[in-house]
Structures are given as C-alpha cells and as structure tokens.
Write an enzyme that holds these catalytic residues in place. Sequence first.
Site, PDB file in Angstrom:
ATOM      1  N   SER A  38      60.408  30.199 -15.122  1.00  4.11           N
ATOM      2  CA  SER A  38      59.290  30.959 -14.567  1.00  4.11           C
ATOM      3  C   SER A  38      58.203  30.024 -14.027  1.00  4.11           C
ATOM      4  O   SER A  38      58.481  29.204 -13.165  1.00  4.11           O
ATOM      5  CB  SER A  38      58.747  31.918 -15.631  1.00  4.11           C
ATOM      6  OG  SER A  38      57.993  32.952 -15.053  1.00  4.11           O
ATOM      7  N   ASP A 172      63.500  37.023 -14.163  1.00  2.28           N
ATOM      8  CA  ASP A 172      62.832  35.916 -14.858  1.00  2.28           C
ATOM      9  C   ASP A 172      63.713  35.273 -15.929  1.00  2.28           C
ATOM     10  O   ASP A 172      64.293  35.968 -16.778  1.00  2.28           O
ATOM     11  CB  ASP A 172      61.553  36.453 -15.515  1.00  2.28           C
ATOM     12  CG  ASP A 172      60.601  35.365 -15.947  1.00  2.28           C
ATOM     13  OD1 ASP A 172      61.008  34.502 -16.734  1.00  2.28           O
ATOM     14  OD2 ASP A 172      59.442  35.381 -15.495  1.00  2.28           O
TER      15      ASP A 172
END
Length: 279
Positions: A38, A172
């Site tokens: 991320s 993610d």
Amino acid sequence: METGLAFAGGGIPGCAAVGVLKALKEAGIKVTHIAGTSSGAMAAALYAYGYEPGDLEKLVPTLSRRYLDIDYKAVLLRALFLQPKLKGWLKGNRFRHLIQTLTHEDSLSALQIPCGIVATDLNKGTPVVFTQSPISDFAYETEASIADAVRASFAIPFLFKPALHKGAALIDGGVTVNCPVRICRALGANRVIAVDPISPIADIPSSSYGTYKLIHKIIYLNLKLQMESELKFADYVIQPQTDFVGGFEFKKAVQCIEAGYHSTMKNIDEIKARLSVCP
C-alpha cells in the site's frame, strides 16, 4: 551486509518509511532488498527505482487530497439505482499518474534493487507480488509497469476501485500481508528490518474518538493483529511513535517522516548489533 526493508501499509503513517530510509543511509546501512504494501509500496518502489531518501522527503509534503479522485459519475449512478453496486469511491488514477510520471512509465524491470510490491487477488484471497524477477513461495507478476503495480497495492477495499491485471481483480496488499517480511526474504534478503508505524497508533487509548478516528482505529487494530505473526520473521522491528494519524491526514505526513527518522536513529546501535549477529 545485505539488508532488506519491509514497509507496512496504512496510509499517511506509512510515510515513516522515508524517515527510516534517511536514518539508515546516514548510519551507513545499505538497503539491498525492499518490499512494501500500500503506502509502503509507494516508498519501496520509488526507492528501488533510484530515488534517494532526500528526494522522497521533498516529495511527501506535495501530496494532498487533490490526489483523491472521486468517481462522481459512479457514485451518482449508484445513488440513482442505475448501477447495481459501487466498486469504489475513488478512481486511483491521480496517484497512479504520479507514480507513472516519477518512474517515466517504466516497467518493473527498471527497478535497481530486488523489490516486492504487494497486492491481493480479490477472488483467491492470496497475496500477489509484483517484482522484477521470479521468487519462490508466493504468486508473483513480473510483467507490469511500476505505476500499475503500486496502483494495485493501494486499492483499499470499498474506497479505491480494484485494479485489473490479466483478468484478475487486485486490491490492497494489506488485506493479506500488510508488512511483507517473508516476501522480502523471498526476494533474497537474509536480514530484514520491518517498519510498522501502525501498531503504536492502534495502541493509543480511544475513549474520546469521534467517528473518523474510530473507523481508522478499527482498521489499525485489524492490521496490527494481522501483522503480529509476520513481524516475528523480522530481525528488527522499527515502530515509529506518533500521535494519532488518520490514513488520509496529509498534513501529518512530515510528522510521520520525522517519527520514522528519530525512532531509527534512537535505536541505531541496537539495529546494527542485531544485523551483525544474524547468520
């Protein structure tokens, strides 16, 4: 001494990674392998591409909410019940374009040190590592642009639209591996420093939190619990200490860099000692 860095995701708190890179460089510790998830993937990718900590330190304050590109059309259509579901509030195109510009539209092969950018296959529920060379023990992809890899890694569920890659929907990487210590080892590192700015924030008492902080608190608690087993594989864990920082509190990004720097320098002798005794 070969040293790998594993950067945890978590939005703006992940900017602490830049401070850690700065401190390690000043201490003469060379980073030879790097992995990130991320927001941590953004720092890892740019460093592996060739940006120095000082470059990243100048970049971070330029980040702001203008990079959060709301998909107004999709939101409106969903509100009017003209489409069955909303895949995400944000397009993610502006952050992708930023990385694309900074990396000159280059592919993963342009990364200068072994680097792992972690996303999650939404259908399989397993991590996918974008990297420039094959690795063992994890599903990996070597054919993608650096920008596309980072875009997939920060596709926070319900917030950003999933990224599509070879027919797979990617979200993610923090859903499966928020601090990729073992992935960093799979890249070839035999010493790994983990950078976890999330756990200290998750431990801050929350009796007076409003809705915004409460939502982030819940997210951070879940990330902390997920990371506990992964962090055991690190040779050293740096946990920068900040006050509460929300995932999109851009104004606190510099504060997170400073926290990463000071936490690293404060413990640099112990870090060096820990690395030197590793097999």
